[in-house]
Design a protein around this motif. Structure first.
Motif, PDB file in Angstrom:
ATOM      1  N   PRO A 108      10.315   6.491  -4.026  1.00  0.00           N
ATOM      2  CA  PRO A 108       9.484   7.552  -3.468  1.00  0.00           C
ATOM      3  C   PRO A 108      10.036   8.174  -2.178  1.00  0.00           C
ATOM      4  N   ALA A 130       0.825  -1.209   0.000  1.00  0.00           N
ATOM      5  CA  ALA A 130       0.000   0.000   0.000  1.00  0.00           C
ATOM      6  C   ALA A 130       0.862   1.264   0.000  1.00  0.00           C
ATOM      7  N   GLN A 131       1.922   1.264   0.799  1.00  0.00           N
ATOM      8  CA  GLN A 131       2.789   2.434   0.865  1.00  0.00           C
ATOM      9  C   GLN A 131       3.526   2.648  -0.462  1.00  0.00           C
ATOM     10  N   THR A 132       3.930   1.544  -1.104  1.00  0.00           N
ATOM     11  CA  THR A 132       4.600   1.631  -2.404  1.00  0.00           C
ATOM     12  C   THR A 132       3.671   2.266  -3.431  1.00  0.00           C
ATOM     13  N   VAL A 133       2.410   1.837  -3.437  1.00  0.00           N
ATOM     14  CA  VAL A 133       1.446   2.371  -4.388  1.00  0.00           C
ATOM     15  C   VAL A 133       1.217   3.859  -4.119  1.00  0.00           C
ATOM     16  N   LYS A 134       1.075   4.201  -2.845  1.00  0.00           N
ATOM     17  CA  LYS A 134       0.873   5.606  -2.485  1.00  0.00           C
ATOM     18  C   LYS A 134       2.074   6.459  -2.912  1.00  0.00           C
ATOM     19  N   GLY A 135       3.258   5.993  -2.561  1.00  0.00           N
ATOM     20  CA  GLY A 135       4.469   6.752  -2.846  1.00  0.00           C
ATOM     21  C   GLY A 135       4.720   6.956  -4.328  1.00  0.00           C
ATOM     22  N   ALA A 136       4.499   5.912  -5.114  1.00  0.00           N
ATOM     23  CA  ALA A 136       4.730   6.021  -6.556  1.00  0.00           C
ATOM     24  C   ALA A 136       3.719   6.982  -7.184  1.00  0.00           C
ATOM     25  N   ALA A 137       2.479   6.925  -6.734  1.00  0.00           N
ATOM     26  CA  ALA A 137       1.454   7.838  -7.248  1.00  0.00           C
ATOM     27  C   ALA A 137       1.823   9.279  -6.896  1.00  0.00           C
ATOM     28  N   GLU A 138       2.338   9.447  -5.681  1.00  0.00           N
ATOM     29  CA  GLU A 138       2.759  10.774  -5.227  1.00  0.00           C
ATOM     30  C   GLU A 138       3.891  11.301  -6.112  1.00  0.00           C
ATOM     31  N   MET A 139       4.762  10.431  -6.544  1.00  0.00           N
ATOM     32  CA  MET A 139       5.850  10.848  -7.425  1.00  0.00           C
ATOM     33  C   MET A 139       5.305  11.384  -8.740  1.00  0.00           C
ATOM     34  N   ALA A 187      -4.824   4.002  -2.203  1.00  0.00           N
ATOM     35  CA  ALA A 187      -3.754   3.433  -1.380  1.00  0.00           C
ATOM     36  C   ALA A 187      -3.826   4.017   0.028  1.00  0.00           C
ATOM     37  N   GLU A 209       7.838   9.606   0.706  1.00  0.00           N
ATOM     38  CA  GLU A 209       6.835   8.547   0.834  1.00  0.00           C
ATOM     39  C   GLU A 209       7.457   7.190   0.510  1.00  0.00           C
ATOM     40  N   LEU A 242      -4.091   2.235   3.799  1.00  0.00           N
ATOM     41  CA  LEU A 242      -3.177   2.552   4.903  1.00  0.00           C
ATOM     42  C   LEU A 242      -3.919   3.087   6.116  1.00  0.00           C
ATOM     43  N   ALA A 264       8.808   3.273   1.054  1.00  0.00           N
ATOM     44  CA  ALA A 264       8.413   2.035   1.731  1.00  0.00           C
ATOM     45  C   ALA A 264       9.730   1.289   1.860  1.00  0.00           C
ATOM     46  N   ASN A 308      13.020   2.713  -1.167  1.00  0.00           N
ATOM     47  CA  ASN A 308      12.627   2.776  -2.573  1.00  0.00           C
ATOM     48  C   ASN A 308      12.557   4.223  -3.059  1.00  0.00           C
ATOM     49  N   ILE A 314      -0.530   3.404 -13.642  1.00  0.00           N
ATOM     50  CA  ILE A 314      -1.037   4.758 -13.817  1.00  0.00           C
ATOM     51  C   ILE A 314      -1.055   5.139 -15.295  1.00  0.00           C
ATOM     52  N   VAL A 342       3.620   0.419 -10.454  1.00  0.00           N
ATOM     53  CA  VAL A 342       2.616   1.473 -10.248  1.00  0.00           C
ATOM     54  C   VAL A 342       2.650   2.491 -11.392  1.00  0.00           C
ATOM     55  N   PHE A 343       3.851   2.827 -11.861  1.00  0.00           N
ATOM     56  CA  PHE A 343       3.957   3.756 -12.989  1.00  0.00           C
ATOM     57  C   PHE A 343       3.269   3.159 -14.220  1.00  0.00           C
TER      58      PHE A 343
END
Lengths: 266, 292
Positions: free
Chosen positions: B134, A191-200, B223, B139, B227, B141, B132, B194, B190-191
């Motif tokens: 982010p 979940a954190q990975t998905v959040k962080g990548a989207a934030e990027m 996401a 952010e 969390l 992980a 990682n 998206i 994730v990229f």
């Protein structure tokens, strides 16, 4: 949804005081909850309309919109904002003659202040109404204006999108467990990975493909993962989900099968 | 609250960590951070923010009481460790340092095992972290594993540092390849997701800019729901799929395309590659023991 919007506006200081918000509901517990937070909890829609100078948000199920509009039409001239799925501007304007209306398609993460919303302005809505909507829905996330005919497409991406993400996170977590991680660690990391990548993507404004290039080193672990996704037609499947959802939204909205096929190409 | 922290290597990751420490007030003053790098522009950027900088690693070792983070490429870890061993530490003599004293050493070099680090840093307390990308937006992980000499208070130090740039979870070292499969490499998946969600939006008529923004925000928001609510993702999915509605039609399409199976296969592939690159696990063990 209404509760999340009210709280969001106060949190982002879009309104100075909870007493500037009035709400109505037939379900007393909802009213009690609102009253606890300092909002004016009204038992009638009339009272809400009397108090609300800027905007009245219709946050009821589509099938009672018509009834509610009767009450609203009789009182005041605040901007009317509907979040009822599938209820068109045409229908709203017919039920609220002479009123400025806006139609919004928000999404579930509104509940935690991270919504992605699309909105369309009615015929009479003006520049300052656009700002009102941006302020309200911007206080719970991101809000983007679109042509009304694109609200089904918005449904396909952001309206229904959260479900695709829940599936994705569950699968990422399953993958982690498959590779040996304990479940709770796997789900948190996923979940954190998905959040962080989207934030990027949001913060850098860089194309997702360029971001992907930036994290795939030659012969490394990440490109091996990307290869597996490509082999499984991952992206194609996601596109098909957006198409299926949009199609269903058009069907529910009453668009003819022929138009769905020929005009919308779905 | 940490006393003083050093970074050997002042690149993107190190920079993000330094800024994170300040932003979350884990370190109160930029002068409590010292970094070194061979690349002057990186040092200049750090100096502008008030961090202490040096072209050599000695200064980092002298100034850093709490922890020293190794943020260099795996191929120069050995050299760096040798510098650490020969440098005078912060307030401790060399004898004491080689017996569990001195600053905690934290490595973020992919694939460099605790055993390797320990062999280069005899007697020092070490921790290995897989963060990682982010991290760059606060952010991250991250997964981390403690070396045999690391203590409870070292665990707290790592949590404080990596917690100031996102989420950090402790795992057994043998699971760091799996962490790579999920969170290390995960951002790329994730990229892709998206991009595809945005393509879907454009396919159904949205302008690109609108499609990409809605897609990215949707992914972020959903996401965040997982969390914050702590609910099972399947339960959350149930909560947004009304009977015969739009969302369940989308879910059906994902299932038809084996979306989840494909995602699992990506985690497996990345984990397998990580084990291969690590060089310490035989292909037989990758097959039999890790089942990959």
């Amino acid at each position: 949804m209404a509760s999340a919007l009210m709280d969001g506006m106060i949190a982002k200081k879009a309104l100075s005081s909870p007493s500037a918000i009035s709400c109505s509901d037939i379900w007393k517990p909802s009213l009690d909850l609102a009253a606890e937070k300092g909002y004016n909890a009204c038992t009638s829609n009339d009272k809400v309309c009397a108090n609300a100078k800027t905007a009245v948000i219709l946050a009821v199920k589509p099938h009672i919109i018509e009834t509610v509009c009767k009450d609203v039409a009789a009182h005041g001239d605040a901007l009317v904002i509907s979040i009822a799925a599938g209820v068109t501007l045409g229908t709203l304007e017919a039920n609220l003659p002479g009123r400025r209306v806006v139609r919004v398609m928000p999404n579930t993460p509104c509940l935690i202040g991270e919504a992605a919303s699309g909105f369309a302005l009615g015929k009479l809505a003006n520049e300052s109404d656009r700002e009102i909507v941006q302020t309200i829905f911007g206080s719970v996330g991101l809000a983007m204006e679109v042509n009304e005919k694109l609200l089904d497409a918005v449904t396909g991406v952001s309206g229904s999108g959260p479900a695709y993400v829940f599936l994705f996170i569950e699968a990422l977590s399953d993958g982690g467990v498959r590779a040996g991680l304990p479940r709770n660690v796997s789900t948190q990391l996923a979940a954190q990975t998905v959040k962080g990548a989207a934030e990027m993507v949001l913060q850098t404004g860089t194309h997702p493909g360029v971001l992907k290039d930036g994290v795939t080193s030659p012969g490394g672990t990440t490109i091996a993962g990307v290869e597996a996704l490509e082999k499984g037609s991952f992206r194609s499947t996601v596109i098909s989900a957006v198409m299926a959802t949009t199609r269903r939204s058009l069907q529910l909205g009453g668009v003819s099968a022929e138009d769905i096929q020929h005009k919308y190409n779905l | 609250m940490l006393d003083s922290v050093g970074f050997i290597g002042a690149g993107m990751m190190a920079s993000a960590l330094m800024d994170g420490l300040l932003a979350k007030k884990t370190i109160s003053d930029p002068s409590s951070i010292t970094c070194s790098d061979v690349w002057q522009p990186s040092l200049d950027r750090a100096a502008e923010k008030g961090y202490n900088t040096s072209l050599t690693n000695d200064k980092v070792c002298q100034n850093s009481k709490t922890a020293i983070i190794l943020a260099v490429k795996p191929n120069i870890i050995e050299t760096v460790c040798s510098d650490i061993m020969s440098a005078a530490g912060a307030g401790d003599d060399q004898q004491e340092q080689q017996h569990g004293g001195g600053a905690l050493i934290i490595s973020i070099a992919a694939g460099v095992t605790l055993s390797t680090l320990q062999s280069y840093l005899p007697g020092r307390r070490v921790i290995r972290v897989m963060p990682n990308t982010p991290c760059l937006v606060g952010e991250a992980a991250s997964g981390y594993a403690l070396g045999s000499l690391a203590t409870d208070s070292d665990r707290a130090i790592v949590q404080a540092i990596f917690g100031s740039v996102g989420l950090a979870m402790e795992v057994e070292e043998k699971l760091l390849d799996a962490v790579t499969g999920v969170s290390g490499s995960g951002p790329a998946y994730v990229f892709q997701f998206i991009e595809a969600l945005s393509d879907g939006g454009v396919r159904v008529g949205l302008p690109r800019a609108v499609a990409t923004k809605l897609a990215a925000q949707t992914v972020k928001g959903a996401a965040e729901m997982v969390l914050r609510t702590g609910k099972h993702p399947g339960e959350l999915k149930d909560g947004v799929t009304s009977p015969g509605g739009t969302t369940i039609a989308g879910v059906e399409a994902l299932e038809r395309g084996s979306f989840r199976a494909t995602t699992i296969s990506a985690v497996k592939a990345a984990t397998k590659r990580s084990l291969q690159l690590g060089g310490t696990v035989s292909s037989e063990d990758i097959d039999r023991k890790y089942n990959l």
